[in-house]
Scaffold this active site. Structure first.
Site, PDB file in Angstrom:
ATOM      1  N   LYS A 103     -12.065 -16.677 127.643  1.00 34.26           N
ATOM      2  CA  LYS A 103     -13.236 -16.196 128.377  1.00 34.26           C
ATOM      3  C   LYS A 103     -14.133 -15.337 127.492  1.00 34.26           C
ATOM      4  O   LYS A 103     -15.359 -15.443 127.566  1.00 34.26           O
ATOM      5  CB  LYS A 103     -12.808 -15.387 129.609  1.00 34.26           C
ATOM      6  CG  LYS A 103     -12.143 -16.219 130.689  1.00 34.26           C
ATOM      7  CD  LYS A 103     -13.130 -16.750 131.702  1.00 34.26           C
ATOM      8  CE  LYS A 103     -12.514 -17.756 132.670  1.00 34.26           C
ATOM      9  NZ  LYS A 103     -11.511 -17.152 133.557  1.00 34.26           N
ATOM     10  N   LYS A 132      -7.316 -37.307 132.527  1.00 36.24           N
ATOM     11  CA  LYS A 132      -7.306 -37.224 133.980  1.00 36.24           C
ATOM     12  C   LYS A 132      -8.645 -36.762 134.545  1.00 36.24           C
ATOM     13  O   LYS A 132      -9.487 -36.228 133.826  1.00 36.24           O
ATOM     14  CB  LYS A 132      -6.166 -36.327 134.447  1.00 36.24           C
ATOM     15  CG  LYS A 132      -6.278 -34.884 134.036  1.00 36.24           C
ATOM     16  CD  LYS A 132      -5.146 -34.084 134.689  1.00 36.24           C
ATOM     17  CE  LYS A 132      -5.514 -32.631 134.680  1.00 36.24           C
ATOM     18  NZ  LYS A 132      -4.765 -31.721 135.428  1.00 36.24           N
ATOM     19  N   LYS A 157     -13.014 -31.449 136.737  1.00 37.44           N
ATOM     20  CA  LYS A 157     -14.363 -30.965 137.007  1.00 37.44           C
ATOM     21  C   LYS A 157     -15.169 -30.865 135.709  1.00 37.44           C
ATOM     22  O   LYS A 157     -16.283 -31.370 135.615  1.00 37.44           O
ATOM     23  CB  LYS A 157     -14.282 -29.599 137.682  1.00 37.44           C
ATOM     24  CG  LYS A 157     -15.591 -29.134 138.302  1.00 37.44           C
ATOM     25  CD  LYS A 157     -15.378 -27.800 139.003  1.00 37.44           C
ATOM     26  CE  LYS A 157     -16.684 -27.123 139.355  1.00 37.44           C
ATOM     27  NZ  LYS A 157     -17.373 -27.728 140.479  1.00 37.44           N
TER      28      LYS A 157
END
Ligand code: TRP
Length: 329
Positions: free
Chosen positions: A111, A194, A197
């Site tokens: 982050k 897979k 998002k």
């Protein structure tokens, strides 16, 4: 009976990968376990300190999970910020969490690389808040993806440390849960990997038919089988996998046979797949809309969830305060 708990990001629209992956299992598990599902709307402030659509995002997420089959009468479904006991436990746990270990957490390091202009303390103590979420209900099992396993390990560490520091066996150690053999991994439409998002390769439960057709028709394939019974490339195998998930065995068999004798037209396969997806998602999409527009129902769900969650959470916080040494005069 196990206590199962899962936190839901407040910005996560559900795609078919989520649906067949976690959500379907949640729907099943809620009947066999004591289940808590909550929207992690405090966590979202660590990356979006002034969220524009916070309330609407929560509404969307709730509508989607309810439409997918989470039952507020069976499971406890609530919003994190409706349970003030969570920040209280978070504060108490923060006193026994060390800056060094928090700085070494992978999600924190990721982050701060992504948002160097906003390295806030909430980001640093994200795993502590997550720990509070989990142990406030003494959860045994926490369904998490790979990316959250370290945070769960931190939660166990903080829980263990609390027990050790105060000489109690109070908190249970929450274990990661990956649904075992029940877990269905849904591939994306971009040929490899897979559905996700961030990959932008997904079909969402709220996608309109037109959008679904467009996405599926653009799915990656190959140049077609060159000789009978040749092995399938990954992109094509993925389309078959999706078809198997949604279609009848006869339909799958039909396309398999045409693949094996080299008469297959991928355009037909895609058209079929798109229609199956539309058939599957349409009732869910309509239900999402219905719930989303039903403010009274959502209000009732959220109120009931908060009440049930607070009942369990306030008991924990009361006991924790006593263990630490806070006592009434
Ligand atoms: N960190 C989780 C995510 O990004 C969401 C979350 C918050 C969570 N609190 C939790 C997950 C507690 C499981 C348990 O997906």
């Amino acid at each position: 009976m196990d206590t199962v708990l899962s936190g839901i990001r407040s910005t996560g629209n559900l795609h078919l990968g989520n649906y067949f992956g976690a959500v379907k299992n949640f729907v099943k598990m809620q009947h066999e376990n004591r289940c808590f599902f909550f929207v992690a709307d405090y966590h979202s402030l660590t990356t979006h300190p002034t969220p524009e659509n916070l309330h609407n995002n929560i509404r969307v997420v709730l509508s989607e999970y309810l439409a997918a089959g989470l039952d507020p009468e069976v499971a406890t479904i609530y919003i994190q910020s409706d349970v003030p006991e969570i920040p209280e436990l978070y504060l108490l746990l923060n006193m026994n969490a060390y800056v060094g270990e928090l700085e070494r957490t992978t999600t924190f390091k990721d982050k701060i690389r992504k948002q160097p202009e906003n390295i806030n303390a909430g980001l640093l103590t994200y795993p502590v808040l997550m720990c509070a979420d989990i142990i406030i209900h003494n959860a045994d099992k926490v369904p998490v993806g790979k990316d959250q396993e370290q945070n769960l390990e931190m939660a166990r560490r903080f829980a263990r440390r609390f027990n050790h520091m105060y000489g109690v066996e109070y908190f249970t150690m929450p274990e990661p849960y990956n649904f075992g053999s029940e877990l269905v991994k849904v591939p994306g439409l971009d040929g490899t990997g897979k559905m996700g998002k961030s990959e932008g390769n997904g079909i969402y439960l709220s996608d309109e038919p037109k959008m679904i057709r467009k996405k599926v028709m653009r799915a990656v394939t190959d140049t077609g089988p060159q000789e009978p019974n040749s092995p399938m490339s990954e992109p094509v195998a993925n389309l078959f996998y999706l078809l198997e998930l949604l279609s009848t065995p006869d339909t799958v068999e039909h396309f398999r046979a045409s693949y094996n004798d080299c008469t297959i037209r991928y355009g037909d396969l895609k058209k079929q797949l798109a229609e199956e997806m539309i058939t599957f998602t349409t009732p869910i999409r309509e239900r999402i809309q219905e719930i989303y527009n039903d403010t009274a129902y959502l209000g009732k769900v959220v109120k009931m969830g908060a009440e049930k969650a607070r009942e369990s959470a306030s008991k924990t916080v009361r006991e924790v305060r006593e263990i630490i040494g806070y006592k009434p005069f």
